[in-house]
Design a protein around this motif. Structure first.
Motif, mmCIF file in Angstrom:
data_model
loop_
_atom_site.group_PDB
_atom_site.id
_atom_site.type_symbol
_atom_site.label_atom_id
_atom_site.label_comp_id
_atom_site.label_asym_id
_atom_site.label_seq_id
_atom_site.Cartn_x
_atom_site.Cartn_y
_atom_site.Cartn_z
ATOM 1 N N ASP A 48 -11.506 -14.737 -76.695
ATOM 2 C CA ASP A 48 -11.964 -14.091 -75.462
ATOM 3 C C ASP A 48 -10.860 -14.080 -74.408
ATOM 4 O OD1 ASP A 48 -14.397 -13.632 -76.556
ATOM 5 O OD2 ASP A 48 -15.537 -14.941 -75.224
ATOM 6 N N GLY A 49 -10.180 -15.221 -74.278
ATOM 7 C CA GLY A 49 -9.133 -15.315 -73.256
ATOM 8 C C GLY A 49 -7.987 -14.365 -73.507
ATOM 9 N N THR A 50 -7.569 -14.234 -74.767
ATOM 10 C CA THR A 50 -6.485 -13.313 -75.102
ATOM 11 C C THR A 50 -6.886 -11.863 -74.842
ATOM 12 O OG1 THR A 50 -5.676 -14.838 -76.811
ATOM 13 C CG2 THR A 50 -4.950 -12.541 -76.943
ATOM 14 N N ALA A 51 -8.106 -11.503 -75.271
ATOM 15 C CA ALA A 51 -8.586 -10.138 -75.041
ATOM 16 C C ALA A 51 -8.659 -9.835 -73.546
ATOM 17 C CB ALA A 51 -9.953 -9.951 -75.686
ATOM 18 N N PHE A 52 -9.153 -10.796 -72.765
ATOM 19 C CA PHE A 52 -9.247 -10.599 -71.324
ATOM 20 C C PHE A 52 -7.875 -10.386 -70.694
ATOM 21 C CE2 PHE A 52 -8.863 -12.480 -67.090
ATOM 22 C CZ PHE A 52 -9.734 -11.670 -66.377
ATOM 23 N N LEU A 53 -6.908 -11.240 -71.058
ATOM 24 C CA LEU A 53 -5.569 -11.135 -70.463
ATOM 25 C C LEU A 53 -4.881 -9.829 -70.840
ATOM 26 C CD1 LEU A 53 -4.276 -14.800 -70.853
ATOM 27 C CD2 LEU A 53 -5.014 -13.631 -68.758
ATOM 28 N N ILE A 54 -5.102 -9.358 -72.065
ATOM 29 C CA ILE A 54 -4.537 -8.061 -72.466
ATOM 30 C C ILE A 54 -5.108 -6.956 -71.588
ATOM 31 C CG2 ILE A 54 -4.495 -6.326 -74.300
ATOM 32 C CD1 ILE A 54 -4.356 -8.626 -76.308
ATOM 33 N N GLY A 55 -6.417 -6.986 -71.373
ATOM 34 C CA GLY A 55 -7.036 -5.986 -70.510
ATOM 35 C C GLY A 55 -6.593 -6.131 -69.075
ATOM 36 N N TYR A 56 -6.448 -7.352 -68.598
ATOM 37 C CA TYR A 56 -6.074 -7.603 -67.209
ATOM 38 C C TYR A 56 -4.662 -7.098 -66.900
ATOM 39 C CZ TYR A 56 -5.702 -10.204 -62.800
ATOM 40 O OH TYR A 56 -5.550 -10.558 -61.475
ATOM 41 N N ARG A 57 -3.777 -7.229 -67.886
ATOM 42 C CA ARG A 57 -2.393 -6.790 -67.679
ATOM 43 C C ARG A 57 -2.217 -5.287 -67.900
ATOM 44 N NH1 ARG A 57 0.725 -11.792 -70.798
ATOM 45 N NH2 ARG A 57 0.211 -13.399 -69.255
ATOM 46 N N SER A 58 -3.050 -4.719 -68.773
ATOM 47 C CA SER A 58 -2.902 -3.299 -69.091
ATOM 48 C C SER A 58 -3.780 -2.397 -68.240
ATOM 49 C CB SER A 58 -3.231 -3.062 -70.574
ATOM 50 O OG SER A 58 -2.425 -3.861 -71.401
ATOM 51 N N LYS A 59 -4.785 -2.990 -67.579
ATOM 52 C CA LYS A 59 -5.750 -2.243 -66.760
ATOM 53 C C LYS A 59 -6.504 -1.230 -67.620
ATOM 54 C CE LYS A 59 -4.299 -4.753 -63.411
ATOM 55 N NZ LYS A 59 -5.082 -5.961 -63.082
ATOM 56 N N ARG A 60 -7.001 -0.187 -66.999
ATOM 57 C CA ARG A 60 -7.887 0.754 -67.687
ATOM 58 C C ARG A 60 -7.179 1.530 -68.801
ATOM 59 N NH1 ARG A 60 -12.901 1.796 -65.600
ATOM 60 N NH2 ARG A 60 -12.925 3.593 -66.971
ATOM 61 N N GLU A 61 -5.864 1.574 -68.777
ATOM 62 C CA GLU A 61 -5.135 2.323 -69.805
ATOM 63 C C GLU A 61 -5.449 1.800 -71.209
ATOM 64 O OE1 GLU A 61 -1.044 2.085 -68.837
ATOM 65 O OE2 GLU A 61 -1.250 3.074 -66.890
ATOM 66 N N LEU A 76 -11.035 -3.861 -65.945
ATOM 67 C CA LEU A 76 -11.687 -3.502 -64.680
ATOM 68 C C LEU A 76 -11.301 -4.461 -63.562
ATOM 69 C CD1 LEU A 76 -15.242 -2.487 -65.952
ATOM 70 C CD2 LEU A 76 -13.270 -1.033 -65.478
ATOM 71 N N ASP A 77 -10.257 -5.258 -63.800
ATOM 72 C CA ASP A 77 -9.622 -6.089 -62.772
ATOM 73 C C ASP A 77 -10.472 -7.267 -62.299
ATOM 74 O OD1 ASP A 77 -7.195 -6.487 -61.494
ATOM 75 O OD2 ASP A 77 -7.882 -5.606 -59.619
ATOM 76 N N MET A 78 -11.266 -7.817 -63.180
ATOM 77 C CA MET A 78 -11.992 -9.035 -62.846
ATOM 78 C C MET A 78 -10.998 -10.182 -62.723
ATOM 79 S SD MET A 78 -15.091 -10.816 -65.012
ATOM 80 C CE MET A 78 -16.002 -12.209 -64.347
ATOM 81 N N GLN A 79 -11.170 -11.031 -61.733
ATOM 82 C CA GLN A 79 -10.238 -12.129 -61.519
ATOM 83 C C GLN A 79 -10.355 -13.177 -62.633
ATOM 84 O OE1 GLN A 79 -7.775 -12.294 -59.097
ATOM 85 N NE2 GLN A 79 -8.464 -10.159 -58.999
ATOM 86 N N PRO A 80 -9.214 -13.671 -63.126
ATOM 87 C CA PRO A 80 -9.240 -14.650 -64.225
ATOM 88 C C PRO A 80 -10.103 -15.876 -63.929
ATOM 89 C CG PRO A 80 -7.016 -13.833 -63.908
ATOM 90 C CD PRO A 80 -7.839 -13.279 -62.781
ATOM 91 N N SER A 81 -10.043 -16.390 -62.698
ATOM 92 C CA SER A 81 -10.825 -17.582 -62.364
ATOM 93 C C SER A 81 -12.314 -17.326 -62.526
ATOM 94 C CB SER A 81 -10.518 -18.034 -60.931
ATOM 95 O OG SER A 81 -10.811 -16.996 -60.003
ATOM 96 N N ARG A 82 -12.776 -16.146 -62.137
ATOM 97 C CA ARG A 82 -14.194 -15.804 -62.278
ATOM 98 C C ARG A 82 -14.557 -15.607 -63.749
ATOM 99 N NH1 ARG A 82 -15.632 -10.867 -58.576
ATOM 100 N NH2 ARG A 82 -17.754 -11.531 -59.155
ATOM 101 N N PHE A 83 -13.652 -14.998 -64.506
ATOM 102 C CA PHE A 83 -13.926 -14.768 -65.923
ATOM 103 C C PHE A 83 -14.106 -16.090 -66.662
ATOM 104 C CE2 PHE A 83 -12.364 -14.527 -70.292
ATOM 105 C CZ PHE A 83 -13.204 -13.550 -70.809
ATOM 106 N N TYR A 84 -13.148 -16.996 -66.511
ATOM 107 C CA TYR A 84 -13.202 -18.251 -67.254
ATOM 108 C C TYR A 84 -14.335 -19.145 -66.767
ATOM 109 C CZ TYR A 84 -8.743 -17.017 -69.341
ATOM 110 O OH TYR A 84 -7.749 -16.373 -70.043
ATOM 111 N N ALA A 85 -14.693 -19.045 -65.479
ATOM 112 C CA ALA A 85 -15.788 -19.856 -64.947
ATOM 113 C C ALA A 85 -17.116 -19.507 -65.608
ATOM 114 C CB ALA A 85 -15.892 -19.670 -63.436
#
Length: 220
Positions: free
Chosen positions: A74-87, A136-145
């Protein structure tokens, strides 16, 4: 599926370290977009957990392997999306699954941060929501929480049914099993219940707290 799982279970039951590795990879791959929809991760975890009552595998390492794999996936998928944004949502292989991506976005927009929690228990959205949340630019701290407590509940929910079923079967057939399993299950049930209550209180305050604060401010 049975023809695939039976030899796998027979093999890993004779090699405990490989069983834990298989559990880790099953949980990890289940969190990978597209792949998670194809790999029967939940089925593998449930099947291997059935080896706990007989002593071939230990309960806590089984849970740890499942949790570690899910957190990393989950963390890897989230970070990939967070860095690449909607593209990333319009890039292969996600571009081949527009309907699932759209459902994941709608699910996220409807539930907000709670979507990360609920998606852990819903396939195939489970494999798409983490990367969507990042895109969709969710903050990492909120995601992991939210994600980590969800995984801590998801793992026992997948492991314990197999353990309980085989334990009951052993009792019915008069076969020996490790008595410590029951004690651990009660402990997990208590911890899981506490997590559910804590998360429910947090979600309620998050959803309704803002309105209460605004109401108090308006009366001053």
């Amino acid at each position: 599926m049975t023809s695939f799982l039976d030899p796998l279970i027979a093999f890993v039951s004779a090699h405990a370290w490989l069983a834990y590795l298989t559990l880790f990879l099953a949980a990890l791959l289940e969190a990978v977009p597209v792949i998670g929809s194809l790999v029967p991760g939940s089925t593998i975890i449930l099947a291997l957990s059935a080896l706990v009552p007989g002593g071939e595998l230990k309960l806590w390492p089984v849970l740890a392997a499942a949790v570690a794999g899910a957190v990393l996936g989950d963390g890897t998928a989230f970070l990939i999306g967070y860095r690449s944004k909607r593209e990333i949502l319009a890039t292969w292989p996600l571009s081949n699954y527009p309907s699932v991506v759209q459902r994941s976005e709608e699910f996220f927009h409807r539930w907000g941060v709670l979507a990360v929690f609920f998606a852990r228990f819903v396939a195939p959205i489970r494999a798409f929501v983490p990367i969507t949340a990042g895109a969709l630019d969710m903050q990492p701290s909120r995601f992991y929480a939210v994600n980590i407590p969800a995984i801590l509940l998801w793992a026992p929910a997948h492991v314990l049914p197999g353990v309980l079923a085989v334990t009951a079967l052993h009792d019915y057939a008069g076969l020996p099993h490790h008595g410590h399993v029951g004690k651990h299950i009660w402990m997990l049930a208590i911890v899981g219940g506490a997590l559910v209550v804590a998360f429910a209180v947090w979600a309620f305050r998050r959803r309704h707290g803002g309105g209460v604060i605004e109401t108090v401010k308006s009366t001053k």
